[in-house]
Design an enzyme around this catalytic site. Sequence first.
Site, PDB file in Angstrom:
ATOM      1  N   ARG A 182      37.238 -28.924   6.652  1.00 37.97           N
ATOM      2  CA  ARG A 182      38.448 -28.549   5.927  1.00 37.97           C
ATOM      3  C   ARG A 182      38.069 -27.834   4.631  1.00 37.97           C
ATOM      4  O   ARG A 182      37.079 -28.210   3.983  1.00 37.97           O
ATOM      5  CB  ARG A 182      39.287 -29.797   5.588  1.00 37.97           C
ATOM      6  CG  ARG A 182      40.055 -30.357   6.763  1.00 37.97           C
ATOM      7  CD  ARG A 182      41.176 -29.429   7.220  1.00 37.97           C
ATOM      8  NE  ARG A 182      41.897 -29.898   8.390  1.00 37.97           N
ATOM      9  CZ  ARG A 182      41.691 -29.493   9.644  1.00 37.97           C
ATOM     10  NH1 ARG A 182      40.751 -28.606   9.907  1.00 37.97           N
ATOM     11  NH2 ARG A 182      42.428 -29.954  10.639  1.00 37.97           N
ATOM     12  N   HIS A 227      39.232 -19.790  10.686  1.00 35.85           N
ATOM     13  CA  HIS A 227      39.577 -21.104  11.263  1.00 35.85           C
ATOM     14  C   HIS A 227      39.667 -21.046  12.793  1.00 35.85           C
ATOM     15  O   HIS A 227      40.681 -21.410  13.388  1.00 35.85           O
ATOM     16  CB  HIS A 227      40.892 -21.628  10.656  1.00 35.85           C
ATOM     17  CG  HIS A 227      41.040 -23.120  10.787  1.00 35.85           C
ATOM     18  ND1 HIS A 227      41.654 -23.904   9.843  1.00 35.85           N
ATOM     19  CD2 HIS A 227      40.639 -23.976  11.767  1.00 35.85           C
ATOM     20  CE1 HIS A 227      41.645 -25.164  10.229  1.00 35.85           C
ATOM     21  NE2 HIS A 227      41.025 -25.231  11.398  1.00 35.85           N
TER      22      HIS A 227
HETATM   23  P1  NAP Z   1      36.323 -37.945  13.545  1.00 39.97           P
HETATM   24  O1  NAP Z   1      36.146 -38.119  15.010  1.00 39.97           O
HETATM   25  O2  NAP Z   1      37.435 -38.669  12.870  1.00 39.97           O
HETATM   26  O3  NAP Z   1      34.933 -38.332  12.869  1.00 39.97           O
HETATM   27  C1  NAP Z   1      34.755 -38.460  11.507  1.00 39.97           C
HETATM   28  C2  NAP Z   1      33.307 -38.855  11.217  1.00 39.97           C
HETATM   29  O4  NAP Z   1      33.103 -38.810   9.810  1.00 39.97           O
HETATM   30  C3  NAP Z   1      32.966 -40.264  11.672  1.00 39.97           C
HETATM   31  O5  NAP Z   1      31.670 -40.297  12.190  1.00 39.97           O
HETATM   32  C4  NAP Z   1      33.038 -41.067  10.375  1.00 39.97           C
HETATM   33  O6  NAP Z   1      32.174 -42.207  10.353  1.00 39.97           O
HETATM   34  C5  NAP Z   1      32.536 -40.040   9.377  1.00 39.97           C
HETATM   35  N1  NAP Z   1      32.995 -40.321   8.007  1.00 39.97           N
HETATM   36  C6  NAP Z   1      34.256 -40.521   7.555  1.00 39.97           C
HETATM   37  N2  NAP Z   1      34.266 -40.688   6.230  1.00 39.97           N
HETATM   38  C7  NAP Z   1      32.982 -40.622   5.822  1.00 39.97           C
HETATM   39  C8  NAP Z   1      32.330 -40.731   4.562  1.00 39.97           C
HETATM   40  N3  NAP Z   1      33.020 -40.959   3.433  1.00 39.97           N
HETATM   41  N4  NAP Z   1      30.982 -40.586   4.527  1.00 39.97           N
HETATM   42  C9  NAP Z   1      30.269 -40.376   5.651  1.00 39.97           C
HETATM   43  N5  NAP Z   1      30.826 -40.266   6.873  1.00 39.97           N
HETATM   44  C10 NAP Z   1      32.157 -40.379   6.948  1.00 39.97           C
HETATM   45  O7  NAP Z   1      36.508 -36.386  13.163  1.00 39.97           O
HETATM   46  P2  NAP Z   1      36.390 -35.131  14.159  1.00 39.97           P
HETATM   47  O8  NAP Z   1      37.492 -35.161  15.158  1.00 39.97           O
HETATM   48  O9  NAP Z   1      34.993 -35.041  14.633  1.00 39.97           O
HETATM   49  O10 NAP Z   1      36.708 -33.919  13.147  1.00 39.97           O
HETATM   50  C11 NAP Z   1      35.787 -33.557  12.136  1.00 39.97           C
HETATM   51  C12 NAP Z   1      36.381 -32.490  11.213  1.00 39.97           C
HETATM   52  O11 NAP Z   1      36.544 -31.240  11.915  1.00 39.97           O
HETATM   53  C13 NAP Z   1      37.755 -32.825  10.644  1.00 39.97           C
HETATM   54  O12 NAP Z   1      37.785 -32.508   9.262  1.00 39.97           O
HETATM   55  C14 NAP Z   1      38.690 -31.879  11.386  1.00 39.97           C
HETATM   56  O13 NAP Z   1      39.837 -31.596  10.636  1.00 39.97           O
HETATM   57  C15 NAP Z   1      37.787 -30.670  11.555  1.00 39.97           C
HETATM   58  N6  NAP Z   1      38.161 -29.708  12.607  1.00 39.97           N
HETATM   59  C16 NAP Z   1      37.949 -28.382  12.374  1.00 39.97           C
HETATM   60  C17 NAP Z   1      38.247 -27.447  13.357  1.00 39.97           C
HETATM   61  C18 NAP Z   1      37.977 -25.985  13.156  1.00 39.97           C
HETATM   62  O14 NAP Z   1      38.360 -25.179  14.005  1.00 39.97           O
HETATM   63  N7  NAP Z   1      37.322 -25.593  12.097  1.00 39.97           N
HETATM   64  C19 NAP Z   1      38.777 -27.873  14.591  1.00 39.97           C
HETATM   65  C20 NAP Z   1      38.972 -29.230  14.794  1.00 39.97           C
HETATM   66  C21 NAP Z   1      38.652 -30.152  13.792  1.00 39.97           C
HETATM   67  P3  NAP Z   1      32.408 -43.476  11.342  1.00 39.97           P
HETATM   68  O15 NAP Z   1      32.124 -42.943  12.728  1.00 39.97           O
HETATM   69  O16 NAP Z   1      31.407 -44.454  10.897  1.00 39.97           O
HETATM   70  O17 NAP Z   1      33.846 -43.877  11.159  1.00 39.97           O
END
Ligand code: NAP
Length: 308
Positions: free
Chosen positions: A223, A271
């Site tokens: 983000r 994006h």
């Molecule tokens: P997710 O499944 O919710 O995974 C989040 C990960 O971050 C988990 O491993 C979590 O740890 C870790 N985490 C959370 N807070 C943390 C902290 N303070 N310090 C260290 N680690 C932390 O997320 P996702 O679905 O993979 O998405 C990841 C990102 O990609 C999001 O921001 C989403 O909005 C973005 N995104 C971007 C696009 C694009 O086109 N650019 C598309 C889709 C998504 P735990 O496993 O221990 O809980």
Amino acid sequence: MSILLVAQRRDMKPFRDAILNADSNIDVEIWPNTTNPARVQFAVAWHHPQQIWKSYPNLKVISSLGAGVDHLLRDNTIPDNVQLTRVVVPSLSDQMSDYVLTAVLNIIRNSELYRNQQLESVWKSHPAYLKDELTVGVMGLGELGSTTAERLYLNGFKVNGLAQSKKELKGITTYTAGTLGEFLNQTHILVNLLPLTPKTDGILDLDLFKELKKPAFLINVARGEHLIEEDLVYALDKGIITHAVLDVFSTEPLPDSHPFWGRKKITITPHIASVTDPDEVAVLLIENYKRILSGMDLLNTVDKKRGY
Ligand code: NAP
């Protein structure tokens, strides 16, 4: 009961058509054209206008149209009893892994440098980095981050990963939030795949950049709000960061006057790292819709307190 699709900056017709193609018995409408708001129990939203939820007295669940849920969580008008879900589908992780792998390969092969040289008719070679010379650190080992880290490892890179809790991933050295400094000190190419939460908002700042191993690179695909933009500009100017690849921005579309445009040390994409496919998403939405009808546990629920 009906499904309501709500978005301000996105055409929701392909999603309505995909749901109807998969199951023509489902009643699906696109905001603001709701024939009977009391029938709406399930909404699917992407950057919805705030305050609209009070018009839907029987709303039970709101699903994000994508993996990220920060756009839902920042709306404090969503009633407490409404559950939140999000989209978790294989193609999102697959696309993201490909995007990051491509960005990392472009970094080690100096692709951007050659592109800029070409525009100025310059014939000059530069040593490429070897794959094991630079360590890639993936912040966030969730749905997208874990697949991305694994793909990098399978392609011969040294990979570190960071999550809130301890993870076991083959070939990947993992760190937890409490050892962020250690993780950064062992990372050259930082890939941000954290969720946007109060703890991670603005995490990509000058102090963090200084902790990275040199030469240091940034790939931000999570983000825009994770990044302090002026700190990145300073870090690039001072050589603290060599190059940044950015897919997300705090203001999207990136305004014409934004200082990132035209900087040779920044690669910009609009994006598109990972885009939801209507047909694939429709299957998941219909599954959760049927679970609401039958009172079953929902798939891919969001922990509102944790923020992701
Ligand atoms: P997710 O499944 O919710 O995974 C989040 C990960 O971050 C988990 O491993 C979590 O740890 C870790 N985490 C959370 N807070 C943390 C902290 N303070 N310090 C260290 N680690 C932390 O997320 P996702 O679905 O993979 O998405 C990841 C990102 O990609 C999001 O921001 C989403 O909005 C973005 N995104 C971007 C696009 C694009 O086109 N650019 C598309 C889709 C998504 P735990 O496993 O221990 O809980």
